[in-house]
Scaffold this active site. Structure first.
Site, PDB file in Angstrom:
ATOM      1  N   SER A   1      50.032  40.603  28.338  1.00 44.92           N
ATOM      2  CA  SER A   1      49.577  41.983  28.586  1.00 44.92           C
ATOM      3  C   SER A   1      49.974  42.937  27.472  1.00 44.92           C
ATOM      4  CB  SER A   1      50.147  42.493  29.908  1.00 44.92           C
ATOM      5  OG  SER A   1      49.887  41.592  30.946  1.00 44.92           O
TER       6      SER A   1
HETATM    7  N1  SAH Z   1      52.711  38.110  32.634  1.00 43.91           N
HETATM    8  C1  SAH Z   1      52.135  37.314  31.575  1.00 43.91           C
HETATM    9  C2  SAH Z   1      50.680  37.594  31.321  1.00 43.91           C
HETATM   10  C3  SAH Z   1      49.862  36.987  32.304  1.00 43.91           C
HETATM   11  S1  SAH Z   1      48.189  36.636  32.039  1.00 43.91           S
HETATM   12  C4  SAH Z   1      52.881  37.468  30.263  1.00 43.91           C
HETATM   13  O1  SAH Z   1      53.818  38.276  30.188  1.00 43.91           O
HETATM   14  O2  SAH Z   1      52.548  36.759  29.321  1.00 43.91           O
HETATM   15  C5  SAH Z   1      47.920  36.150  33.710  1.00 43.91           C
HETATM   16  C6  SAH Z   1      48.496  34.836  34.102  1.00 43.91           C
HETATM   17  O3  SAH Z   1      48.257  34.654  35.486  1.00 43.91           O
HETATM   18  C7  SAH Z   1      47.849  33.658  33.395  1.00 43.91           C
HETATM   19  O4  SAH Z   1      48.817  32.885  32.780  1.00 43.91           O
HETATM   20  C8  SAH Z   1      47.175  32.898  34.539  1.00 43.91           C
HETATM   21  O5  SAH Z   1      47.154  31.507  34.349  1.00 43.91           O
HETATM   22  C9  SAH Z   1      48.030  33.285  35.722  1.00 43.91           C
HETATM   23  N2  SAH Z   1      47.420  33.125  37.044  1.00 43.91           N
HETATM   24  C10 SAH Z   1      46.131  33.295  37.412  1.00 43.91           C
HETATM   25  N3  SAH Z   1      45.969  33.040  38.719  1.00 43.91           N
HETATM   26  C11 SAH Z   1      47.193  32.704  39.200  1.00 43.91           C
HETATM   27  C12 SAH Z   1      47.678  32.314  40.473  1.00 43.91           C
HETATM   28  N4  SAH Z   1      46.903  32.213  41.539  1.00 43.91           N
HETATM   29  N5  SAH Z   1      49.002  32.041  40.599  1.00 43.91           N
HETATM   30  C13 SAH Z   1      49.829  32.113  39.529  1.00 43.91           C
HETATM   31  N6  SAH Z   1      49.428  32.457  38.293  1.00 43.91           N
HETATM   32  C14 SAH Z   1      48.126  32.757  38.129  1.00 43.91           C
END
Ligand code: SAH
Length: 233
Positions: free
Chosen positions: A84
Site C-alpha cells: 500500500s
Molecule cells: N498489507 C500489505 C499489502 C497488502 S495487498 C503490505 O503491507 O504489503 C493485499 C493482500 O491481501 C495481498 O497480499 C492479497 O493476497 C491478500 N488477500 C486477499 N484476499 C485475502 C484473504 N481472503 N485473506 C487473506 N489475505 C488476502
C-alpha cells in the site's frame, strides 16, 4: 568502432537505474522525506510517524524497485498484489489508535510492511495471507528484520483468526464487498477496525468501525483503491 562505443555507452546509460546502488544515507533521507510528506497530509500520531521512519520500506519490495521505494504510491509485490501507499498505511494505522500491548489482527499480509509498522507499536501482531508464497516470503522477511514475534498464517482471512480472538484492533488491507461478520465477532468491546469496503476494481470506502457497548459506529475515512479480498475456493 565509434558506433560500437556509442552502443555500449547507450546500454550503460539505460541500465544505470537498475545497477546503481543507493546508499543507506540516501535511503534514510528519502524515508525522512516520505514521513515529512505524510505529516504534511495530516498524520499526527508520533508512534506511527516514528515507526514509518524506522521500517526500511525498500526491503519489502524487489531490488529493482528500490529507487521508487519511498515514493507515496503503491508498488507491485508479485501475484498481482501491491504494497500500500505509505500515506494510506499511516492513515489506517493512526485510525486504529493502538496502545502498547494491544492485540492487532491484519488481513492481507502481502509484503509484511504494514505488519512491521504495527509491530513497532505493539508486540501482539497477528496477520493472515491467502497467497502461500507471499505468506512464506513475508514470514522470512519479518524474521530477518527482527520481528520474530509477529504471527503469520496462510489462510482465508475472511474468517479472521479465531484462535487468538478477540482483538483490540483489526486492519484489513484488501477490499471485500461487505464487512465479514467473523471480523466483527472477533473485535473486542471498545475495539477499532479499519476496512476498505466496496466493489472490486473500483473505489472503495475506508471505514473505521468501532464496537461501543455492543453497537457498531461507522466513520467514513474517505475513498481508497485496494486489491480485492479473495475467497478460498
Ligand atoms: N498489507 C500489505 C499489502 C497488502 S495487498 C503490505 O503491507 O504489503 C493485499 C493482500 O491481501 C495481498 O497480499 C492479497 O493476497 C491478500 N488477500 C486477499 N484476499 C485475502 C484473504 N481472503 N485473506 C487473506 N489475505 C488476502
Amino acid at each position: 568502432m565509434r558506433k560500437i562505443i556509442l552502443l555500449i555507452l547507450l546500454v550503460i546509460l539505460l541500465s544505470y537505474p537498475v545497477f546503481s546502488i543507493i546508499s543507506e544515507e540516501e535511503l534514510q533521507k528519502r524515508r525522512e522525506e516520505m514521513v515529512n510528506l505524510i505529516k504534511s497530509r495530516g498524520i499526527k500520531d508520533e508512534r506511527v510517524l516514528k515507526a514509518m521512519l524506522k521500517v526500511p520500506r525498500h526491503l519489502f519490495v524487489d531490488k529493482s524497485l528500490w529507487n521508487s521505494a519511498y515514493g507515496d504510491f503503491p508498488l507491485p509485490i508479485g501475484f498481482g498484489q501491491t504494497i500500500s501507499q505509505p500515506y494510506i498505511v499511516a492513515l489506517m494505522t493512526e485510525a486504529l489508535r493502538l496502545k502498547e500491548n494491544d492485540k492487532v489482527l491484519e488481513i492481507g499480509t502481502g509484503s509484511g510492511y504494514q505488519a512491521a509498522i504495527l509491530a513497532e507499536i505493539t508486540k501482539n501482531v497477528y496477520t493472515v495471507e491467502i497467497i502461500k508464497d507471499l505468506a512464506e516470503k513475508a514470514k522470512e522477511r519479518l524474521r530477518s528484520l527482527g520481528y520474530t514475534y509477529v504471527k503469520i498464517k496462510w489462510d482465508d482471512g475472511y474468517y479472521g483468526w479465531k484462535e487468538y480472538a478477540p482483538y483490540d484492533a483489526i486492519i484489513v488491507t484488501c477490499a471485500p464487498d461487505h464487512t465479514p461478520p467473523p471480523l466483527i465477532q472477533q473485535l473486542k468491546e471498545g475495539g477499532r477496525m479499519v476496512i476498505p469496503v466496496g466493489p472490486p476494481g473500483l473505489y472503495q470506502t475506508l471505514w473505521l468501525i468501532e464496537k461501543i457497548k455492543g453497537k457498531l459506529k461507522f466513520t467514513d475515512l474517505g475513498g481508497v483503491v485496494f486489491v480485492p479480498l479473495q475467497r478460498r475456493k
